[in-house]
Scaffold this active site. Sequence first.
Site, short mmCIF file in Angstrom:
data_model
loop_
_atom_site.label_atom_id
_atom_site.label_comp_id
_atom_site.label_asym_id
_atom_site.label_seq_id
_atom_site.Cartn_x
_atom_site.Cartn_y
_atom_site.Cartn_z
N MET A 1 -31.55 -12.64 10.46
CA MET A 1 -30.94 -12.53 9.12
C MET A 1 -29.81 -13.55 9.02
O MET A 1 -28.92 -13.57 9.88
CB MET A 1 -30.38 -11.12 8.91
N SER B 1 -39.84 -14.38 -1.19
CA SER B 1 -39.43 -12.98 -1.21
C SER B 1 -39.51 -12.43 -2.64
O SER B 1 -38.83 -12.93 -3.54
CB SER B 1 -38.01 -12.83 -0.68
N HIS C 1 -40.43 -5.96 5.11
CA HIS C 1 -39.14 -5.97 5.80
C HIS C 1 -38.46 -4.64 5.53
O HIS C 1 -37.97 -4.39 4.43
CB HIS C 1 -38.31 -7.15 5.27
N ASP D 1 -39.24 -6.78 0.52
CA ASP D 1 -38.00 -6.17 1.01
C ASP D 1 -37.93 -4.71 0.62
O ASP D 1 -37.88 -4.37 -0.56
CB ASP D 1 -36.79 -6.90 0.42
#
Length: 229
Positions: A143, A14, A72, A41
């Site tokens: 999550m 990420s 995301h 993200d």
Amino acid sequence: MSDATTRPVIIAPSLLAANFTRLGAETLRVNRTGADWLHLDIMDGHFVPNISFGPAVVKALRPLSKMTFDVHLMCAKPDILLEPFAKAGADRMNIHVELGAQVGPLIWKIRSLGKQIGLAIDPPTSMSALKPHLEQVDSVLIMTVNPGFGGQEFINECLTKIQQAAAWRDELGLRYRIAVDGGIHFSTAASCAAAGADTFISGTGLFEHKNLKAAVAKMRKLAEAAAVK
Ligand code: DX5
Ligand code: ZN
């Protein structure tokens, strides 16, 4: 079906945990690790109490790598963002099931843009919210922290949600991936793999290691070893 040969482990660093003063160089660094996806993200300051970056950043990074760009969307109004992110180079777009009545039309729109669909679920949300959409998605994103920030602690109670997603996949004969996101380090990746996860999104758990390539390889090896066969 839980056949590792048909559903190889995916490791998705990420970018939220990268050095923001040099996102281009960090993308190239991730590219050299052999990671499968780059997780991006997107936070809007409404759906989550934080703001990250937008389509312009994704567009700037796109030419640097052929990795799958996994976007995301932690956003209250993803409908206005799907096309900009598709144009910027997203390969997959994850939206949140907490958006309720918006979910069906959003799934349809992502498909019409020719992109893969991920459906994310927050820790407090009941798995029953996912069930009506399972046939339409390419992955579910469980999550394992409350979204909004990197570096939080993995919530153990989420393991049962992974098991539920895997059980439904078998029962319904579907092929969606089961991704986990939040607090994924070596040990939690192994626990999630044992519960049925096959896709591991990790910020701090990978970037905290100086040798990112070795960290990606180690997480992959541990996940493969623990995977449900
Ligand atoms: C959290 C984001 C995650 C984040 C994970 O809201 O969705 O993708 O980058 O960060 P770590 O791995 O540090 O928990
Ligand atoms: Zn994420």
